[in-house]
Design a protein around this motif. Structure first.
Motif, PDB file in Angstrom:
ATOM      1  N   TYR A 183      33.619  49.110 -29.318  1.00 10.85           N
ATOM      2  CA  TYR A 183      32.325  48.874 -28.057  1.00 10.85           C
ATOM      3  C   TYR A 183      31.924  47.435 -27.957  1.00 10.85           C
ATOM      4  O   TYR A 183      31.536  46.624 -29.088  1.00 10.85           O
ATOM      5  N   TRP A 184      31.801  47.083 -26.763  1.00  7.65           N
ATOM      6  CA  TRP A 184      31.037  45.780 -26.247  1.00  7.65           C
ATOM      7  C   TRP A 184      30.491  46.117 -24.963  1.00  7.65           C
ATOM      8  O   TRP A 184      30.926  46.593 -24.398  1.00  7.65           O
ATOM      9  N   LYS A 185      29.365  45.514 -25.032  1.00  8.90           N
ATOM     10  CA  LYS A 185      28.396  45.304 -23.622  1.00  8.90           C
ATOM     11  C   LYS A 185      27.780  44.140 -23.574  1.00  8.90           C
ATOM     12  O   LYS A 185      27.263  43.631 -24.298  1.00  8.90           O
ATOM     13  N   GLY A 186      27.945  43.637 -22.321  1.00  3.77           N
ATOM     14  CA  GLY A 186      27.391  42.187 -22.335  1.00  3.77           C
ATOM     15  C   GLY A 186      27.737  41.669 -20.798  1.00  3.77           C
ATOM     16  O   GLY A 186      28.623  42.155 -19.962  1.00  3.77           O
ATOM     17  N   ASN A 187      27.440  40.192 -20.726  1.00  2.00           N
ATOM     18  CA  ASN A 187      27.901  39.588 -19.379  1.00  2.00           C
ATOM     19  C   ASN A 187      29.283  39.066 -19.871  1.00  2.00           C
ATOM     20  O   ASN A 187      29.543  37.934 -20.436  1.00  2.00           O
ATOM     21  N   HIS A 228      30.814  45.736 -18.806  1.00  2.00           N
ATOM     22  CA  HIS A 228      29.994  44.402 -18.032  1.00  2.00           C
ATOM     23  C   HIS A 228      28.780  44.785 -17.700  1.00  2.00           C
ATOM     24  O   HIS A 228      28.303  45.793 -17.167  1.00  2.00           O
ATOM     25  N   LEU A 229      27.709  43.820 -18.282  1.00  2.00           N
ATOM     26  CA  LEU A 229      26.224  43.952 -17.833  1.00  2.00           C
ATOM     27  C   LEU A 229      25.883  43.010 -16.816  1.00  2.00           C
ATOM     28  O   LEU A 229      25.922  41.923 -16.932  1.00  2.00           O
ATOM     29  N   LYS A 268      20.936  43.074 -12.212  1.00  2.00           N
ATOM     30  CA  LYS A 268      20.528  44.433 -11.736  1.00  2.00           C
ATOM     31  C   LYS A 268      19.477  44.747 -12.914  1.00  2.00           C
ATOM     32  O   LYS A 268      19.164  46.005 -12.886  1.00  2.00           O
ATOM     33  N   GLY A 269      19.126  43.915 -13.965  1.00  2.00           N
ATOM     34  CA  GLY A 269      18.052  44.012 -14.854  1.00  2.00           C
ATOM     35  C   GLY A 269      18.696  44.650 -16.106  1.00  2.00           C
ATOM     36  O   GLY A 269      19.908  44.862 -16.292  1.00  2.00           O
ATOM     37  N   PHE A 270      17.870  45.090 -17.118  1.00  2.00           N
ATOM     38  CA  PHE A 270      18.122  45.208 -18.383  1.00  2.00           C
ATOM     39  C   PHE A 270      17.373  46.399 -18.999  1.00  2.00           C
ATOM     40  O   PHE A 270      16.874  46.646 -19.944  1.00  2.00           O
ATOM     41  N   ASN A 271      17.470  47.581 -17.862  1.00  2.00           N
ATOM     42  CA  ASN A 271      16.548  48.883 -18.180  1.00  2.00           C
ATOM     43  C   ASN A 271      17.449  49.687 -18.894  1.00  2.00           C
ATOM     44  O   ASN A 271      17.026  50.510 -19.760  1.00  2.00           O
TER      45      ASN A 271
END
Length: 415
Positions: free
Chosen positions: A184-188, A215-216, A220-223
């Motif tokens: 798993y990876w989540k980010g820009n 993709h983050l 759209k913010g970081f909620n």
């Protein structure tokens, strides 16, 4: 003034009267890299000319005189990196009153290191000492803990003293064998070529790379970026962005086996990590197939994979506690000050830094990370520098362990 400056009235680390009668603990191994980072100035010392030369690359200057902090700001800094870096140093002064020596330093807050070794081929050159969050083998930047240890309000990342406990609790919500058997990876994915390559490893109807890449979109913010709720996969990927990434400690803390894509940069603690001991190395040149192999190997060797994940998480939870972050800062600044060939003074344009809390999330994070008072424990005791043989042996060990994994990949050796 060229005479060697010796700070007065500074309690030494080994002084039993410094705090209490308890025996100080030994510092983690990675503290020894302080000596390596400062080695370029070991024989020349640090002159006022050198520090002034670093101004052209710096965002701000910090001066400590008699335990009080002063600053000159030169350039705009992205988000609140400077605010929380300086706040961290204020907390250090509060935690160890009388122990932080007088000093004068330049600090840079952008991502990549800037003081290129190729610009100073002559050992007698005036190398500018520039403090920064990361370094690499091609630069002289002096590595210092990044702002996120005291909070990153723009992305809703709490101070480390709070978040590290939340991550530890998050680990216990789902047992390792019950987690998703993927990476798993989540980010820009737009920051850095390695992340753009990683985005190509997302599985689809035709190819299964065992990766789940999200993709983050910063716009759209970081909620939905609660890091403590993201320990849901057996494997988590760490990949650099424009340089190093503050996400490394959050990824390693998850008990998942961390898959680290070939790193080109280091922060202050990552040089203490060993491949196949604390993480699994991923080949940047064959990223997707390397990730697939790592996950297949881990799912075929669950006990070994869990152990690597556990050791990585234990490193973060035990060797990156907030008190050790402050100890690293104290040792680094003390060793740095020993190199001074002049007496630091409050410059004409410097203003004293206040302990102002600010407002909104900045205020909340400062209150959460605020030091309550002087430490009752002595700072840890740092080991002496590596000798050439020790340093070469450590580098060979890391290189050989990485090559072993590459050999397994080429041979498709899953046992």
């Amino acid at each position: 003034m060229t005479a060697q400056f010796h700070p007065k009235d500074i309690l030494l680390f080994g002084d039993a009267k410094a705090t209490n009668n308890s025996t100080p603990q030994s510092c983690p191994e990675y503290f020894r890299w302080i000596h390596e980072d400062l080695k370029p100035w070991k024989h020349t010392g640090i002159t006022n000319e050198m520090v002034e030369k670093a101004r052209e690359k710096a965002h701000f200057r910090l001066i400590i005189v008699d335990g009080r902090l002063y600053m000159e700001k030169y350039k705009y800094v992205f988000q609140t990196r400077d605010v929380f870096t300086i706040w961290g140093i204020l907390q250090l002064l509060k935690l160890y009153p009388g122990k932080v020596p007088d000093l004068d330093l330049m600090f840079m807050c952008h991502d990549p290191p800037l003081v290129q070794k190729s610009d100073y081929p002559d050992n007698t050159s005036v190398i500018p000492p520039l403090f920064h969050y990361c370094g690499d083998d091609l630069t002289y930047d002096i590595v210092f803990p990044d702002w996120s240890f005291w909070g990153w309000p723009e992305v809703n990342v709490s101070p480390w003293v709070k978040l590290s406990k939340e991550l530890e609790q998050g680990n216990q919500r789902q047992k390792w064998m019950e987690r998703e058997p993927f990476a798993y990876w989540k980010g820009n994915t737009y920051t850095g070529w390695a992340r753009r390559d990683l985005a190509m490893c997302n599985s689809d109807d035709k190819l299964e790379w065992n990766a789940r890449i999200h993709h983050l979109d910063w716009r759209k913010g970081f909620n939905d970026t609660d890091l403590a709720s993201q320990c849901t996969h057996r494997y988590k990927i760490y990949v650099e962005g424009n340089a190093w990434s503050v996400s490394e400690k959050y990824i390693l803390a998850c008990d998942s086996m961390s898959l680290v894509v070939t790193p080109h940069y280091y922060d202050f603690f990552s040089r203490g990590l060993i491949p196949t001991v604390h993480y699994w190395p991923i080949n940047e040149h064959n990223m997707c197939s390397s990730i697939k192999f790592a996950v297949d190997w881990g799912n075929n060797n669950t006990n070994k994979a869990q152990e690597i994940g556990r050791r990585g998480s234990e490193f973060i939870q035990k060797k990156l506690q907030m008190n050790l972050v402050y100890d690293y800062m104290l040792h680094l600044l003390t060793e740095y000050s020993k190199l001074f060939k002049y007496k630091p003074v409050i410059t004409k344009n410097a203003v004293e830094v206040c302990s102002c809390l600010g407002k909104d999330t900045v205020k909340e994070y400062k209150e959460l990370s605020k030091v309550k008072g002087p430490s009752e424990a002595s700072p840890c005791i740092m080991d002496p520098p590596y000798d050439d043989h020790q340093l070469q042996a450590l580098q060979n060990k890391k290189r050989n362990l990485t090559k072993q994994v590459e050999f397994w990949e080429a041979d498709e050796h899953l046992s």
